[in-house]
Motif scaffolding. Structure first.
Motif, PDB file in Angstrom:
ATOM      1  N   ALA A  38       0.845  -1.201   0.000  1.00  0.00           N
ATOM      2  CA  ALA A  38       0.000   0.000   0.000  1.00  0.00           C
ATOM      3  C   ALA A  38       0.879   1.248   0.000  1.00  0.00           C
ATOM      4  O   ALA A  38       1.905   1.304   0.678  1.00  0.00           O
ATOM      5  CB  ALA A  38      -0.922   0.010   1.221  1.00  0.00           C
ATOM      6  N   THR A  39       0.470   2.231  -0.766  1.00  0.00           N
ATOM      7  CA  THR A  39       1.201   3.496  -0.805  1.00  0.00           C
ATOM      8  C   THR A  39       0.764   4.373   0.364  1.00  0.00           C
ATOM      9  O   THR A  39      -0.268   4.126   1.000  1.00  0.00           O
ATOM     10  CB  THR A  39       0.917   4.251  -2.114  1.00  0.00           C
ATOM     11  OG1 THR A  39      -0.473   4.622  -2.137  1.00  0.00           O
ATOM     12  CG2 THR A  39       1.268   3.412  -3.334  1.00  0.00           C
ATOM     13  N   GLU A  40       1.548   5.404   0.610  1.00  0.00           N
ATOM     14  CA  GLU A  40       1.187   6.354   1.663  1.00  0.00           C
ATOM     15  C   GLU A  40      -0.191   6.937   1.378  1.00  0.00           C
ATOM     16  O   GLU A  40      -1.033   7.045   2.280  1.00  0.00           O
ATOM     17  CB  GLU A  40       2.233   7.461   1.735  1.00  0.00           C
ATOM     18  CG  GLU A  40       1.960   8.498   2.790  1.00  0.00           C
ATOM     19  CD  GLU A  40       3.024   9.559   2.851  1.00  0.00           C
ATOM     20  OE1 GLU A  40       2.704  10.714   2.501  1.00  0.00           O
ATOM     21  OE2 GLU A  40       4.162   9.237   3.240  1.00  0.00           O
ATOM     22  N   SER A  41      -0.432   7.283   0.141  1.00  0.00           N
ATOM     23  CA  SER A  41      -1.719   7.854  -0.253  1.00  0.00           C
ATOM     24  C   SER A  41      -2.874   6.895   0.034  1.00  0.00           C
ATOM     25  O   SER A  41      -3.928   7.307   0.536  1.00  0.00           O
ATOM     26  CB  SER A  41      -1.688   8.221  -1.731  1.00  0.00           C
ATOM     27  OG  SER A  41      -2.927   8.721  -2.143  1.00  0.00           O
ATOM     28  N   GLU A  42      -2.683   5.622  -0.274  1.00  0.00           N
ATOM     29  CA  GLU A  42      -3.734   4.627  -0.023  1.00  0.00           C
ATOM     30  C   GLU A  42      -4.005   4.471   1.468  1.00  0.00           C
ATOM     31  O   GLU A  42      -5.160   4.356   1.889  1.00  0.00           O
ATOM     32  CB  GLU A  42      -3.332   3.280  -0.627  1.00  0.00           C
ATOM     33  CG  GLU A  42      -3.352   3.273  -2.144  1.00  0.00           C
ATOM     34  CD  GLU A  42      -2.722   2.034  -2.750  1.00  0.00           C
ATOM     35  OE1 GLU A  42      -3.157   1.664  -3.853  1.00  0.00           O
ATOM     36  OE2 GLU A  42      -1.803   1.433  -2.137  1.00  0.00           O
ATOM     37  N   ILE A  43      -2.950   4.480   2.262  1.00  0.00           N
ATOM     38  CA  ILE A  43      -3.115   4.357   3.718  1.00  0.00           C
ATOM     39  C   ILE A  43      -3.856   5.574   4.264  1.00  0.00           C
ATOM     40  O   ILE A  43      -4.775   5.438   5.073  1.00  0.00           O
ATOM     41  CB  ILE A  43      -1.748   4.170   4.408  1.00  0.00           C
ATOM     42  CG1 ILE A  43      -1.127   2.836   3.988  1.00  0.00           C
ATOM     43  CG2 ILE A  43      -1.891   4.246   5.929  1.00  0.00           C
ATOM     44  CD1 ILE A  43       0.320   2.654   4.399  1.00  0.00           C
ATOM     45  N   LEU A  44      -3.485   6.749   3.799  1.00  0.00           N
ATOM     46  CA  LEU A  44      -4.144   7.972   4.272  1.00  0.00           C
ATOM     47  C   LEU A  44      -5.614   8.014   3.861  1.00  0.00           C
ATOM     48  O   LEU A  44      -6.447   8.530   4.598  1.00  0.00           O
ATOM     49  CB  LEU A  44      -3.402   9.208   3.759  1.00  0.00           C
ATOM     50  CG  LEU A  44      -1.989   9.392   4.318  1.00  0.00           C
ATOM     51  CD1 LEU A  44      -1.300  10.566   3.642  1.00  0.00           C
ATOM     52  CD2 LEU A  44      -1.992   9.541   5.821  1.00  0.00           C
ATOM     53  N   THR A  45      -5.931   7.447   2.712  1.00  0.00           N
ATOM     54  CA  THR A  45      -7.323   7.377   2.269  1.00  0.00           C
ATOM     55  C   THR A  45      -8.105   6.386   3.125  1.00  0.00           C
ATOM     56  O   THR A  45      -9.246   6.647   3.525  1.00  0.00           O
ATOM     57  CB  THR A  45      -7.403   6.975   0.781  1.00  0.00           C
ATOM     58  OG1 THR A  45      -6.733   7.978   0.004  1.00  0.00           O
ATOM     59  CG2 THR A  45      -8.836   6.835   0.311  1.00  0.00           C
TER      60      THR A  45
END
Length: 74
Positions: A38-45
């Motif tokens: 998972a990317t940082e963006s996906e985790i933040l979402t």
């Protein structure tokens, strides 16, 4: 990164496991997501209560744990 500013251990929250302050998001959840790609963006979402700094704190915490002991693979 001073992870102690963002990570807490409270026996009344998530059974005392390392969590991001002010949330019930365990550090292990962040790291598991990263390990799965998972990317940082996906985790933040997925976890809108988190910030990019929280993810960096989780990584810094894991890095410190790793530097404190050795794991023998047989």
């Amino acid at each position: 990164m001073n992870w102690t500013e963002r990570i807490t251990f409270d026996p009344l929250v998530c059974h005392g496991k390392a969590c991001i302050k002010g949330t019930r998001v365990m550090v292990s959840v962040i790291l598991d997501n990263m390990a799965e790609g998972a990317t940082e963006s996906e985790i933040l979402t997925s976890y809108p209560s988190l910030s990019a700094e929280d993810i960096k704190a989780a990584i810094a915490y894991a890095a410190e744990l790793c530097s404190e002991r050795s794991v023998v693979i047989v």
